[in-house]
Design a protein around this motif. Structure first.
Motif, short mmCIF file in Angstrom:
data_model
loop_
_atom_site.label_atom_id
_atom_site.label_comp_id
_atom_site.label_asym_id
_atom_site.label_seq_id
_atom_site.Cartn_x
_atom_site.Cartn_y
_atom_site.Cartn_z
N ILE A 114 0.84 -1.21 0.00
CA ILE A 114 0.00 0.00 0.00
C ILE A 114 0.87 1.25 0.00
O ILE A 114 0.55 2.25 -0.63
CB ILE A 114 -1.00 -0.01 1.18
CG1 ILE A 114 -1.75 -1.34 1.20
CG2 ILE A 114 -1.98 1.16 1.07
CD1 ILE A 114 -2.83 -1.47 2.24
N ILE A 115 2.03 1.16 0.67
CA ILE A 115 2.97 2.29 0.63
C ILE A 115 3.42 2.52 -0.81
O ILE A 115 3.45 3.64 -1.31
CB ILE A 115 4.21 1.99 1.53
CG1 ILE A 115 3.78 1.80 2.99
CG2 ILE A 115 5.29 3.07 1.38
CD1 ILE A 115 3.40 3.07 3.72
N SER A 116 3.69 1.43 -1.49
CA SER A 116 4.14 1.59 -2.88
C SER A 116 2.99 2.10 -3.76
O SER A 116 3.21 2.90 -4.67
CB SER A 116 4.79 0.29 -3.37
OG SER A 116 4.06 -0.31 -4.36
N ASP A 117 1.74 1.69 -3.47
CA ASP A 117 0.58 2.26 -4.20
C ASP A 117 0.53 3.77 -4.00
O ASP A 117 0.29 4.53 -4.94
CB ASP A 117 -0.74 1.67 -3.65
CG ASP A 117 -1.01 0.27 -4.18
OD1 ASP A 117 -0.39 -0.12 -5.17
OD2 ASP A 117 -1.85 -0.43 -3.57
N LEU A 118 0.76 4.18 -2.76
CA LEU A 118 0.70 5.62 -2.45
C LEU A 118 1.72 6.39 -3.27
O LEU A 118 1.40 7.42 -3.86
CB LEU A 118 0.95 5.84 -0.95
CG LEU A 118 -0.28 5.68 -0.04
CD1 LEU A 118 0.14 5.49 1.41
CD2 LEU A 118 -1.19 6.90 -0.15
N TYR A 119 2.94 5.87 -3.33
CA TYR A 119 3.98 6.58 -4.09
C TYR A 119 3.70 6.57 -5.59
O TYR A 119 4.16 7.42 -6.32
CB TYR A 119 5.37 6.01 -3.78
CG TYR A 119 5.91 6.56 -2.47
CD1 TYR A 119 6.09 7.92 -2.29
CD2 TYR A 119 6.23 5.72 -1.40
CE1 TYR A 119 6.55 8.44 -1.09
CE2 TYR A 119 6.71 6.22 -0.20
CZ TYR A 119 6.87 7.59 -0.05
OH TYR A 119 7.32 8.11 1.12
N GLN A 120 2.91 5.58 -6.01
CA GLN A 120 2.57 5.57 -7.44
C GLN A 120 1.23 6.23 -7.72
O GLN A 120 0.66 6.08 -8.80
CB GLN A 120 2.57 4.12 -7.93
CG GLN A 120 3.98 3.58 -8.04
CD GLN A 120 3.96 2.11 -8.38
OE1 GLN A 120 3.56 1.74 -9.48
NE2 GLN A 120 4.38 1.28 -7.45
N LYS A 121 0.71 6.92 -6.70
CA LYS A 121 -0.58 7.62 -6.80
C LYS A 121 -1.68 6.67 -7.28
O LYS A 121 -2.50 7.00 -8.13
CB LYS A 121 -0.48 8.83 -7.75
CG LYS A 121 0.54 9.86 -7.30
CD LYS A 121 0.45 11.09 -8.17
CE LYS A 121 1.31 12.23 -7.68
NZ LYS A 121 2.73 11.94 -7.51
N ARG A 122 -1.65 5.47 -6.71
CA ARG A 122 -2.64 4.45 -7.08
C ARG A 122 -3.56 4.23 -5.89
O ARG A 122 -3.11 4.27 -4.75
CB ARG A 122 -1.93 3.12 -7.35
CG ARG A 122 -1.75 2.79 -8.81
CD ARG A 122 -1.55 1.32 -9.05
NE ARG A 122 -0.75 0.62 -8.07
CZ ARG A 122 0.41 0.01 -8.35
NH1 ARG A 122 0.91 0.06 -9.56
NH2 ARG A 122 1.06 -0.65 -7.40
N ILE A 123 -4.83 3.96 -6.18
CA ILE A 123 -5.77 3.65 -5.10
C ILE A 123 -5.62 2.15 -4.82
O ILE A 123 -5.73 1.34 -5.73
CB ILE A 123 -7.23 3.93 -5.53
CG1 ILE A 123 -7.32 5.17 -6.40
CG2 ILE A 123 -8.16 3.92 -4.33
CD1 ILE A 123 -7.43 6.46 -5.71
N SER A 124 -5.39 1.81 -3.56
CA SER A 124 -5.26 0.39 -3.22
C SER A 124 -6.60 -0.29 -3.32
O SER A 124 -7.62 0.28 -2.97
CB SER A 124 -4.77 0.26 -1.77
OG SER A 124 -3.40 0.46 -1.73
N SER A 125 -6.56 -1.52 -3.79
CA SER A 125 -7.85 -2.21 -3.88
C SER A 125 -8.18 -2.82 -2.51
O SER A 125 -7.30 -3.17 -1.73
CB SER A 125 -7.82 -3.25 -4.99
OG SER A 125 -7.57 -4.50 -4.45
N HIS A 126 -9.45 -2.91 -2.24
CA HIS A 126 -9.93 -3.34 -0.92
C HIS A 126 -9.48 -4.74 -0.55
O HIS A 126 -9.39 -5.07 0.62
CB HIS A 126 -11.46 -3.30 -0.89
CG HIS A 126 -12.01 -1.92 -0.99
ND1 HIS A 126 -13.34 -1.64 -1.06
CD2 HIS A 126 -11.38 -0.72 -1.02
CE1 HIS A 126 -13.51 -0.33 -1.13
NE2 HIS A 126 -12.35 0.24 -1.12
N GLU A 127 -9.20 -5.55 -1.55
CA GLU A 127 -8.87 -6.96 -1.26
C GLU A 127 -7.50 -7.12 -0.59
O GLU A 127 -7.23 -8.13 0.02
CB GLU A 127 -8.87 -7.82 -2.54
CG GLU A 127 -10.24 -8.00 -3.18
CD GLU A 127 -10.49 -6.96 -4.25
OE1 GLU A 127 -9.75 -6.95 -5.25
OE2 GLU A 127 -11.43 -6.15 -4.09
N ASN A 128 -6.65 -6.10 -0.77
CA ASN A 128 -5.29 -6.24 -0.24
C ASN A 128 -5.12 -5.91 1.23
O ASN A 128 -4.04 -6.03 1.77
CB ASN A 128 -4.34 -5.32 -1.03
CG ASN A 128 -4.33 -5.67 -2.49
OD1 ASN A 128 -4.67 -6.79 -2.84
ND2 ASN A 128 -3.98 -4.73 -3.33
#
Ligand SMILES: [Fe+2]
Length: 252
Positions: free
Chosen positions: A177-191
Motif C-alpha cells: 500500500i505504501i508503494s501504491d501511495l507513491y505511485q498515486k494508485r488507489i489500493s484495492s480493498h482486497e489487499n
C-alpha cells in the motif's frame, strides 16, 4: 419536492430503528453520514457556482447515495459489499421499489441514479453527459470528505469493528500500500490485512479527488496528519505524510 424526499428518507430510516432498536449504532452512523454528505455536496456545489437546479440534484443524490446501507445492514449485518451486495445497486433497487423518484423528470431521475450507481466504484467510467459526470464527481468528493470525518474518531473504530470491516488490529502495515501511495494508485480493498492497511487505503483517496475545494478541505481539517498520527510512528509514515501534504498543496 425536496421536503417530501427528505421526509421519505427519514421515515425509511425510522423503519430500521423500529426493527433494530432506537438509536441503533450502525443505522445512526449511516443516517448522520447521509445528512453530512448532503451538507458537503451543497458546500462544494456552491464553490463550483452550480445553478439552483444543479444544487438541488446534488442534494438529492447525496440524500439517497447510501440508502442501500440500511437494508444491507439489516439483511447481512455488514457494510462490506464483497460479503453482501453492492450497496449502491441495492439502494437503487430500494428507490425503484418504493417509487421514490417518480415525481422527478426522466432526466433528473437518470442523473441522480447515475451519481448513486457510480459513487462507490473504483474509478468513474467515461461519461458522455457532462452533467452526469459533474454530479457523480461532486457526490464522490462529498462522500469521501465525510467518510474521512467518520474515521477520524479512532475510538469509534475500536468500539465498532464493522466500520473497518472486522480487520484485525495487528501491528505493522503492508508495504504494497505504501508503494501504491507513491505511485498515486488507489489500493484495492482486497489487499487490506489489518486496521493500519485500512487507514493507508483512506490516504490513497487523495488521488481520487475531483475538486480543489475538496483538497483544501482535506488539508484544512487535518485528515492526513490525523490518520498518520494514528499509524505506527516511523520514518516511512512521516515521509508518506509529507508526500501527501505536498501533493495536496500543489494545485492541479
Ligand atoms: Fe456509499
Amino acid at each position: 419536492m425536496l421536503k417530501n424526499l427528505k421526509e421519505w428518507f427519514s421515515n425509511y430510516v425510522a423503519k430500521f430503528y423500529r426493527l433494530l432498536g432506537e438509536r441503533h449504532y450502525n443505522i445512526r452512523l449511516k443516517e448522520q453520514h447521509t445528512y453530512k454528505v448532503c451538507q458537503e455536496a451543497i458546500e462544494l456545489g456552491k464553490t463550483l457556482k452550480l445553478t439552483n437546479q444543479e444544487l438541488y440534484l446534488a442534494e438529492i443524490s447525496a440524500l439517497f447515495h447510501d440508502v442501500g446501507r440500511f437494508m444491507q445492514w439489516y439483511k447481512y449485518k455488514t457494510f462490506q459489499d464483497s460479503k453482501s451486495e453492492n450497496h449502491a445497486l441495492l439502494g437503487l433497487k430500494e428507490l425503484e421499489k418504493h417509487q421514490v423518484l417518480f415525481s422527478l423528470s426522466q432526466k433528473e431521475q437518470r442523473l441522480i441514479c447515475t451519481a448513486i450507481q457510480y459513487h462507490n466504484v473504483f474509478k468513474i467510467p467515461e461519461m458522455e453527459d457532462p452533467q452526469a459526470k459533474l454530479l457523480t464527481q461532486i457526490l464522490r468528493d462529498a462522500d469521501k470528505l465525510d467518510i474521512l470525518r467518520v474515521f477520524m474518531d479512532y475510538n469509534k473504530i475500536k468500539q465498532e469493528p464493522s466500520l473497518e470491516w472486522d480487520l484485525p488490529q495487528t501491528p505493522g502495515y503492508s508495504k504494497e500500500i505504501i508503494s501504491d501511495l507513491y505511485q498515486k494508485r488507489i489500493s484495492s480493498h482486497e489487499n487490506l490485512k489489518n486496521g493500519n492497511d485500512f487507514k493507508l487505503m483512506l490516504l490513497c483517496w487523495v488521488f481520487d479527488i475531483n475538486f480543489a475545494y475538496t483538497r483544501e478541505q482535506i488539508l484544512k481539517r487535518g485528515f492526513i496528519q490525523k490518520i498518520c498520527k494514528s499509524l505506527p510512528q516511523c520514518k516511512e509514515i512521516q515521509e508518506i505524510e509529507e508526500y501527501l501534504l505536498q501533493y495536496l498543496r500543489v494545485p492541479v
